[in-house]
Design a protein around this motif. Structure first.
Motif, PDB file in Angstrom:
ATOM      1  N   TYR A 112       0.827  -1.184   0.151  1.00  0.00           N
ATOM      2  CA  TYR A 112       0.122   0.146   0.116  1.00  0.00           C
ATOM      3  C   TYR A 112       0.906   1.338  -0.012  1.00  0.00           C
ATOM      4  O   TYR A 112       2.164   1.322   0.522  1.00  0.00           O
ATOM      5  CB  TYR A 112      -0.914  -0.020   1.142  1.00  0.00           C
ATOM      6  N   ALA A 114       0.716   5.840  -0.146  1.00  0.00           N
ATOM      7  CA  ALA A 114       0.012   7.223   0.064  1.00  0.00           C
ATOM      8  C   ALA A 114       0.514   8.078  -0.927  1.00  0.00           C
ATOM      9  O   ALA A 114       1.568   8.211  -1.348  1.00  0.00           O
ATOM     10  CB  ALA A 114       0.186   7.432   1.408  1.00  0.00           C
ATOM     11  N   ASP A 115      -0.460   9.061  -1.386  1.00  0.00           N
ATOM     12  CA  ASP A 115      -0.200   9.872  -2.261  1.00  0.00           C
ATOM     13  C   ASP A 115       0.590  11.020  -1.344  1.00  0.00           C
ATOM     14  O   ASP A 115       0.528  11.011  -0.433  1.00  0.00           O
ATOM     15  CB  ASP A 115      -1.276  10.623  -2.873  1.00  0.00           C
ATOM     16  N   LYS A 120      -3.532   8.760   3.633  1.00  0.00           N
ATOM     17  CA  LYS A 120      -4.559   7.792   3.182  1.00  0.00           C
ATOM     18  C   LYS A 120      -3.898   6.627   2.337  1.00  0.00           C
ATOM     19  O   LYS A 120      -3.567   7.180   1.183  1.00  0.00           O
ATOM     20  CB  LYS A 120      -5.661   8.330   2.604  1.00  0.00           C
ATOM     21  N   ARG A 122      -3.449   3.686  -0.184  1.00  0.00           N
ATOM     22  CA  ARG A 122      -4.003   2.791  -1.308  1.00  0.00           C
ATOM     23  C   ARG A 122      -3.405   1.718  -1.974  1.00  0.00           C
ATOM     24  O   ARG A 122      -2.104   1.568  -1.899  1.00  0.00           O
ATOM     25  CB  ARG A 122      -4.535   3.898  -2.520  1.00  0.00           C
ATOM     26  N   LEU A 123      -4.102   0.507  -2.485  1.00  0.00           N
ATOM     27  CA  LEU A 123      -3.328  -0.398  -2.915  1.00  0.00           C
ATOM     28  C   LEU A 123      -2.455  -0.208  -4.151  1.00  0.00           C
ATOM     29  O   LEU A 123      -3.123   0.440  -5.141  1.00  0.00           O
ATOM     30  CB  LEU A 123      -4.403  -1.501  -3.269  1.00  0.00           C
ATOM     31  N   GLN A 124      -1.232  -0.439  -4.222  1.00  0.00           N
ATOM     32  CA  GLN A 124      -0.031  -0.183  -4.971  1.00  0.00           C
ATOM     33  C   GLN A 124      -0.060  -1.417  -5.807  1.00  0.00           C
ATOM     34  O   GLN A 124      -0.011  -1.493  -7.095  1.00  0.00           O
ATOM     35  CB  GLN A 124       0.998   0.366  -4.474  1.00  0.00           C
TER      36      GLN A 124
END
Length: 135
Positions: A112, A114-115, A120, A122-124
């Motif tokens: 996972y 985060a930007d 938060k 997100r699945l990478q």
């Protein structure tokens, strides 16, 4: 006239080399993911422990976290354990799981990210699935 042909051919070769060098530099600038995931043993009895370990990291400078997930049969994926994670390093997970039911128990690693400017996740990336048969 032959001097002009040689100059044109030389210019074409120099242009082709320049374009291929530019293409190689763009291709090597992409992010690289380091991934390692192991599950053992691959056949166990109900109640037996299963050793799961894995590591993942992306060379980008963002917050990352590596997690181990499991599912029984065709059920939904459930997170078993996550690494602490850091900027540029998803972390390592080394854990034991007990086989509670008969059938196929599947494990996978998930990275996972985060930007920038966000926390938060997100699945990478999701790694290949490892299957353990529970008898």
């Amino acid at each position: 006239m032959s001097v002009l042909n040689r100059l044109a051919a030389r210019a074409a070769v120099v242009t082709a080399v320049g374009i291929s060098a530019l293409a190689l530099s763009v291709a090597t600038a992409s992010a690289k993911v380091s991934y390692d995931f192991k599950v053992s043993p691959h056949t166990v009895k109900v109640g037996a422990p299963i050793h799961v370990e894995g590591y993942a990291a992306n060379d980008s400078d963002v917050l990352q976290r590596f997690c181990v997930q499991q599912r029984q049969g065709t059920g939904s994926w459930r997170t078993v354990k996550c690494a602490r994670g850091a900027v540029g390093d998803g972390g390592k997970v080394d854990t034991w799981v007990r086989a509670k039911h008969r059938g196929a128990l599947k494990f996978r690693g998930a990275l996972y990210e985060a930007d920038f400017g966000s926390t938060k996740l997100r699945l990478q990336m999701v790694g290949p699935t490892e299957t353990v048969r529970v008898r």
